[in-house]
Enzyme design. Structure first.
Site, PDB file in Angstrom:
ATOM      1  N   ALA A  14       0.797  -1.224   0.000  1.00 26.58           N
ATOM      2  CA  ALA A  14       0.000   0.000   0.000  1.00 26.58           C
ATOM      3  C   ALA A  14       0.828   1.272   0.000  1.00 26.58           C
ATOM      4  O   ALA A  14       0.274   2.362   0.127  1.00 26.58           O
ATOM      5  CB  ALA A  14      -0.944   0.000   1.201  1.00 26.58           C
ATOM      6  N   TYR A 152       3.069 -14.580 -14.587  1.00 25.62           N
ATOM      7  CA  TYR A 152       2.190 -13.663 -13.861  1.00 25.62           C
ATOM      8  C   TYR A 152       0.726 -14.064 -14.058  1.00 25.62           C
ATOM      9  O   TYR A 152      -0.057 -14.094 -13.105  1.00 25.62           O
ATOM     10  CB  TYR A 152       2.433 -12.246 -14.366  1.00 25.62           C
ATOM     11  N   ALA A 154      -0.384 -17.015 -14.746  1.00 26.66           N
ATOM     12  CA  ALA A 154      -0.605 -18.255 -14.008  1.00 26.66           C
ATOM     13  C   ALA A 154      -0.787 -17.984 -12.521  1.00 26.66           C
ATOM     14  O   ALA A 154      -1.679 -18.550 -11.868  1.00 26.66           O
ATOM     15  CB  ALA A 154       0.580 -19.204 -14.220  1.00 26.66           C
ATOM     16  N   LYS A 156      -1.787 -15.153 -11.064  1.00 34.68           N
ATOM     17  CA  LYS A 156      -3.041 -14.444 -10.827  1.00 34.68           C
ATOM     18  C   LYS A 156      -4.242 -15.355 -11.077  1.00 34.68           C
ATOM     19  O   LYS A 156      -5.287 -15.214 -10.416  1.00 34.68           O
ATOM     20  CB  LYS A 156      -3.123 -13.194 -11.699  1.00 34.68           C
TER      21      LYS A 156
END
Length: 248
Positions: A14, A152, A154, A156
Site C-alpha cells: 500500500a 504472472y 498463471a 493471478k
C-alpha cells in the site's frame, strides 16, 4: 459516516500505486487503515499522510514470518482485523521462452504465495470474530491471458481460484472473499513492464472501450464496495475493472 466506519483494514503493497489508492479510499470511508509494505519508510510516510489512526507496518509477503509479525503488530494495537486487501504484486514482462526462472520464483512468491501467507495469517482472527472481508487483487491476465506475462497470468489465475475456494470454506463464518481484476492501469509497475512506450499506451487506449487506461482510483472504488456491508451477500466473485477491455 463512511462505509468502512472503524473497520481495521490491512492493505498490502500500500505504499504506492493501486495499493496506496485503495488505502486512501478506505480511509476516506472512515476505515482504520494499516499500510503494509516491504518498505517500512514508505509505509510510515503513507500512513502519516493519511493521518491518524492509520498505521504503517513492514510486511514482506513472501515471508510467512514477516507477515505473521505484521499481523501480530496490528492485532496488538487494534485488537482485530476486519478487512484484508491482498494487493502486493510484481511482474517482469518477457516472452515465456526468454524468461528467467529466477523471475518465475519471484513472481509466484509475491503474487500467489504472498496472498496465501497473508490470508492464512489473518483468516483465523476473522473466524474468531465471526465476520470479515477479504478482497484479493487478481488481474485480467489471470482471466484471459496476457502475452509476455505467462507466469504472472498463471499466478493471478491461482489467486482467482483461491478466492473462490476460500469463499466457500469461510462463508459459514460470515466472511466474504472476492477478487478484483485490474486491466491495464497507469502505475509504476505498468510502466516498468513496457507501459511507458507511447505506441503500447496508444494501442491499449484504442482497444479499451472507455478510451483510457485505468487509474488506481478506479480499482479503489470497487475494492471499498466489496469490503463494505453493502456487499455482505456477495462472495466468491471476480470483478474486472478494465474499462470494458475484457467482458464476461
Amino acid at each position: 459516516m463512511g462505509r468502512l466506519q472503524d473497520k481495521v483494514t490491512v492493505v498490502t503493497g500500500a505504499g504506492r500505486g493501486i495499493g496506496r489508492a485503495i488505502a486512501e479510499k478506505c480511509a476516506a470511508e472512515s476505515a482504520t487503515v494499516v499500510i503494509a509494505d516491504i518498505d517500512p519508510d514508505t509505509a510510515a510516510a503513507t500512513a502519516k499522510e493519511i493521518g491518524e489512526p492509520a498505521m504503517g507496518v513492514r510486511a514482506d509477503v513472501t515471508s510467512r514470518d514477516s507477515v505473521q509479525a505484521a499481523v501480530e503488530e496490528v492485532t496488538d494495537r487494534f485488537g482485530r482485523i476486519d478487512v484484508l486487501v491482498n494487493n502486493a504484486g510484481w511482474d517482469k514482462a518477457a516472452p515465456f521462452v526468454d524468461s528467467d526462472e529466477a523471475d518465475w520464483d519471484r513472481i509466484v512468491a509475491i503474487n500467489l504465495f504472498g496472498t496465501l501467507h497473508t490470508t492464512k495469517a489473518v483468516l483465523g482472527h476473522m473466524v474468531e470474530q465471526g465476520s470479515g472481508a477479504v478482497v484479493n487483487i487478481g488481474s485480467d491476465a489471470g482471466r484471459v491471458g496476457s502475452s509476455g506475462e505467462a507466469v504472472y497470468s498463471a499466478a493471478k489465475g491461482g489467486v482467482i481460484s483461491f478466492t473462490k475456494t476460500i469463499a466457500r470454506e469461510v462463508a459459514r463464518h460470515r466472511i466474504n472473499v472476492n477478487c478484483v481484476c485490474p486491466g491495464p492501469t497507469d502505475t509504476e509497475l505498468f510502466n516498468s513492464i513496457g507501459g511507458d512506450r507511447p505506441e503500447l499506451r496508444q494501442a491499449l487506449t484504442k482497444a479499451i472501450p472507455f478510451r483510457r487506461l485505468g487509474d488506481p482510483a478506479d480499482l479503489a472504488g470497487a475494492v471499498t464496495f466489496l469490503a463494505s456491508a453493502e456487499a455482505q451477500y456477495i462472495t466468491g466473485q471476480t470483478v474486472s475493472v478494465s474499462g470494458g477491455l475484457t467482458m464476461s
